[in-house]
Design a protein around this motif. Structure first.
Motif, PDB file in Angstrom:
ATOM      1  N   ILE A  64       0.868  -1.174   0.000  1.00 28.68           N
ATOM      2  CA  ILE A  64       0.000   0.000   0.000  1.00 28.68           C
ATOM      3  C   ILE A  64       0.906   1.225   0.000  1.00 28.68           C
ATOM      4  N   GLN A  65       0.602   2.181  -0.869  1.00 35.01           N
ATOM      5  CA  GLN A  65       1.334   3.444  -0.937  1.00 35.01           C
ATOM      6  C   GLN A  65       0.296   4.547  -1.116  1.00 35.01           C
ATOM      7  N   VAL A  66       0.115   5.369  -0.089  1.00 33.36           N
ATOM      8  CA  VAL A  66      -0.915   6.401  -0.124  1.00 33.36           C
ATOM      9  C   VAL A  66      -0.344   7.727   0.363  1.00 33.36           C
ATOM     10  N   ASN A  72       2.682  16.821   0.823  1.00 30.91           N
ATOM     11  CA  ASN A  72       3.913  16.215   1.308  1.00 30.91           C
ATOM     12  C   ASN A  72       3.656  15.321   2.525  1.00 30.91           C
ATOM     13  N   GLN A  73       2.657  14.419   2.395  1.00 29.23           N
ATOM     14  CA  GLN A  73       2.277  13.485   3.457  1.00 29.23           C
ATOM     15  C   GLN A  73       2.170  12.104   2.827  1.00 29.23           C
ATOM     16  N   TYR A  74       2.838  11.119   3.419  1.00 29.18           N
ATOM     17  CA  TYR A  74       2.903   9.798   2.804  1.00 29.18           C
ATOM     18  C   TYR A  74       2.796   8.683   3.839  1.00 29.18           C
ATOM     19  N   LEU A  75       2.307   7.518   3.383  1.00 34.12           N
ATOM     20  CA  LEU A  75       2.234   6.341   4.238  1.00 34.12           C
ATOM     21  C   LEU A  75       2.332   5.114   3.356  1.00 34.12           C
ATOM     22  N   ILE A  76       3.149   4.147   3.784  1.00 29.58           N
ATOM     23  CA  ILE A  76       3.251   2.876   3.068  1.00 29.58           C
ATOM     24  C   ILE A  76       3.039   1.726   4.049  1.00 29.58           C
ATOM     25  N   VAL A  77       2.639   0.586   3.488  1.00 26.73           N
ATOM     26  CA  VAL A  77       2.503  -0.645   4.264  1.00 26.73           C
ATOM     27  C   VAL A  77       3.340  -1.709   3.574  1.00 26.73           C
ATOM     28  N   GLN A 148       3.777 -10.331   9.045  1.00 29.29           N
ATOM     29  CA  GLN A 148       4.189  -9.195   9.851  1.00 29.29           C
ATOM     30  C   GLN A 148       4.106  -7.993   8.932  1.00 29.29           C
ATOM     31  N   TYR A 149       3.710  -6.858   9.498  1.00 30.15           N
ATOM     32  CA  TYR A 149       3.501  -5.658   8.698  1.00 30.15           C
ATOM     33  C   TYR A 149       4.301  -4.502   9.277  1.00 30.15           C
ATOM     34  N   GLN A 150       4.700  -3.609   8.382  1.00 34.98           N
ATOM     35  CA  GLN A 150       5.305  -2.351   8.787  1.00 34.98           C
ATOM     36  C   GLN A 150       4.479  -1.239   8.156  1.00 34.98           C
ATOM     37  N   ILE A 151       4.113  -0.274   8.965  1.00 38.56           N
ATOM     38  CA  ILE A 151       3.439   0.926   8.472  1.00 38.56           C
ATOM     39  C   ILE A 151       4.399   2.074   8.713  1.00 38.56           C
ATOM     40  N   VAL A 152       4.743   2.789   7.653  1.00 36.79           N
ATOM     41  CA  VAL A 152       5.677   3.909   7.767  1.00 36.79           C
ATOM     42  C   VAL A 152       5.000   5.138   7.168  1.00 36.79           C
ATOM     43  N   ALA A 153       4.867   6.186   7.983  1.00 41.22           N
ATOM     44  CA  ALA A 153       4.303   7.455   7.519  1.00 41.22           C
ATOM     45  C   ALA A 153       5.353   8.535   7.707  1.00 41.22           C
ATOM     46  N   TRP A 154       5.384   9.510   6.797  1.00 41.93           N
ATOM     47  CA  TRP A 154       6.377  10.570   6.929  1.00 41.93           C
ATOM     48  C   TRP A 154       5.915  11.857   6.275  1.00 41.93           C
ATOM     49  N   CYS A 155       6.574  12.946   6.707  1.00 42.34           N
ATOM     50  CA  CYS A 155       6.316  14.291   6.192  1.00 42.34           C
ATOM     51  C   CYS A 155       7.516  15.160   6.563  1.00 42.34           C
ATOM     52  N   ALA A 156       7.466  16.426   6.203  1.00 38.66           N
ATOM     53  CA  ALA A 156       8.516  17.362   6.614  1.00 38.66           C
ATOM     54  C   ALA A 156       8.547  17.424   8.140  1.00 38.66           C
TER      55      ALA A 156
END
Length: 179
Positions: A64-66, A72-77, A148-156
């Motif tokens: 998942i890539q949203v 400039n806001q992102y989250l992947i699974v 197993q899952y990793q959720i990574v969200a990021w921004c400035a």
């Protein structure tokens, strides 16, 4: 939609074209579903109205890539098969270390025990520089029934304190799909 009524037919056509382009650029089309199902069909997440399904974001292996390029806001699974001998704490430690290995001057906080979609999870926060940009990260490691899952969200980094609740809210909509 507004109509264009000019005495000259060419101006009417030009006005109609410009209004059509503006409507398309402003999202007058039907909105996308906020429920995003992973490419492998094993998980799902619900996104906020300003976000889109971004299939070409940053990570080839992300299911998942949203997010929003404009905001400039992102989250992947990320999804990995769950080995029987790797407890959540070790998976989370390896995952956050791997993420931070590409971040200069990384400062991390965590782990914090959590539950997402009924699954045990550990949450970390991090601030650091990646490719010359100072970024803030929210990282979750989850232990599912099969994966197993990793959720990574990021921004400035300067936006991270304000966006952290949004990232948490989206991450908390994560659900494992068990068939």
């Amino acid at each position: 939609m507004r109509s264009c009524r000019f005495r000259h037919p060419l101006l009417s056509v030009l006005c109609a074209l410009l209004l059509g382009l503006a409507a398309g650029a402003c999202g007058a089309r039907e909105p996308a579903s906020p429920l995003i199902v992973a490419r492998d069909g094993q998980s799902q997440i619900t996104i906020i109205p300003d976000w889109l399904n971004l299939r070409d974001l940053t990570h080839d292996e992300a299911q998942i890539q949203v997010g929003s390029r404009l905001l400039n806001q992102y989250l992947i699974v990320l999804t990995e098969p769950r080995p029987a001998d790797v407890p959540l704490a070790l998976f989370a430690k390896i995952g956050i270390e791997q993420l931070m290995s590409g971040i200069e001057g990384a400062q991390t906080a965590g782990p914090v025990e959590a539950q997402i979609g009924g699954l045990p999870a550990q949450r970390f926060e991090a601030i650091g520089v990646h490719d010359g940009h100072r970024l803030g990260y929210l990282y979750y490691a989850l232990q599912g029934t099969r994966n197993q899952y990793q959720i990574v969200a990021w921004c400035a980094a300067e936006d991270f304190p304000r966006l952290k609740p949004t990232f948490q809210a989206v991450a908390e909509t994560f659900r494992e799909i068990v068939r």
